[in-house]
Design an enzyme around this catalytic site. Structure first.
Site, PDB file in Angstrom:
ATOM      1  CE  LYS A 180      43.175  36.203  48.116  1.00 13.92           C
ATOM      2  NZ  LYS A 180      43.322  37.335  49.045  1.00 13.92           N
ATOM      3  CE  LYS A 233      46.495  33.819  48.309  1.00 15.97           C
ATOM      4  NZ  LYS A 233      45.425  35.613  49.313  1.00 15.97           N
TER       5      LYS A 233
END
Ligand code: PBG
Ligand code: ZN
Length: 308
Positions: A180, A233
């Protein structure tokens, strides 16, 4: 016949934002078509999602009160716990994934625990793990099918896994937000989840967009700690990471098509500048081609309708 990749409803996970109250449906200004919903409305939405053939939702919560201990995250009567129980009761076959993080519940908006009065934004990693463990446990007790820790704390998969196992929840899978990045694409989400950090930023725990190989280190740690699925992400600016992660793991890989990616498409579509359906389907196909097995997307309901 010769098409290599197909997008299906079964690939999709639809994010939902639960708020206190009744009959509440507040559109998020930076995310047209996305709403903060009270639990009764979440249940209606869950039915619709299930009827569209989408197998899973991921729940985020906006609590009534925020504090230093993120009480709203781990309280058995928390907003996500309440929403989870209500959805599982009404639509038992819809998979409920819960986001396990503290940022929506801490007064300062950071994903972890901070020393009182510390304005540096440097989270205390290990005290945070204890809170995440507590949060995951209460979410599973409320009926959550999958735990999705999103705070990028070191050791969070191991901490949550052992916390769940000790209480007998050995079968609950963990979908780790493994790679992330500290991304400006999360802007609209922070409006939706009311979770913008009040000071500092998330760069002490989220990854530098300049780093690719580091993503492989992050997923290796999470795999060793017992993650069952891995997420990358954001998605659009990180297609290479999705690809590299897919090559480096045998676990299912999820791509999070985040709020800013959605907002850009919506803004252009509302202006009549792009063909929304074609652009969205092309993007979804791109995620599959890059190696994503699952796609978290605010477009999920539209995609499912178009596919039908
Ligand atoms: C917080 C969290 C974020 C998102 C999901 N969980 C953003 C953040 O780090 O502030 C972003 C999702 C999106 O932008 O759609 N742990
Ligand atoms: Zn967070």
């Amino acid at each position: 016949m010769v098409q290599e990749h197909q997008v299906t409803q079964a690939d999709l996970i639809y994010p939902l934002f639960a708020v206190p109250g009744q009959q509440v449906a507040r559109e998020v200004s930076s995310m047209p078509g996305v709403y903060q919903l009270s639990v009764d409305k979440i249940v209606e939405e869950a039915r619709e999602v299930y009827d569209l053939g989408i197998p899973a939702i991921i729940l985020f919560g906006i609590p009534t009160d925020k504090d230093g201990e993120a009480t709203g995250a781990w309280h058995d009567c928390g907003i996500v716990q309440t929403a989870t129980t209500a959805v599982k009761q009404a639509v038992p076959d819809l998979l409920v994934i819960v986001d396990t993080c503290l940022c929506e519940y801490t007064a300062h908006g950071h994903c972890g625990y901070l020393e009182l009065g510390d304005l540096s934004g440097r989270v205390l990693n290990d005290p945070t793990l204890e809170l995440l463990k507590k949060t995951a446990l209460s979410q599973v007790r409320a009926g959550a099918d999958v735990i999705a820790p999103s705070g990028m704390m070191d050791g969070f998969v191991q901490a949550i896994r052992s916390g769940l196992d000790e209480q007998g929840f050995t079968d609950t899978p963990i979908l780790s937000y493994a790679a992330k990045y500290a991304s400006a694409y999360y802007g609209p989400f922070r409006d939706a989840a009311e979770s913008a950090p009040q000071f500092g930023d998330r760069r002490t725990y989220q990854m530098d967009p300049a780093n690719g190989t580091e993503a492989l280190k992050e997923i290796a740690l999470d795999m060793a700690e017992g993650a069952d699925m891995l997420m990358v992400k954001p998605a659009l600016a990180y297609m290479d990471i999705i690809w590299r992660v897919k090559q480096a793991t045998q676990l299912p890989v999820a791509a999070y098509n985040v709020s800013g990616e959605y907002a850009m498409v919506k803004a252009a579509a509302l202006n009549g500048w792009i063909d929304e359906q074609r652009v969205v389907m092309e993007t979804m196909t791109g995620f599959k081609r890059a190696g994503a097995d699952l796609i978290l997307t605010y477009h999920a309901k539209d995609v499912a309708r178009w596919l039908a």
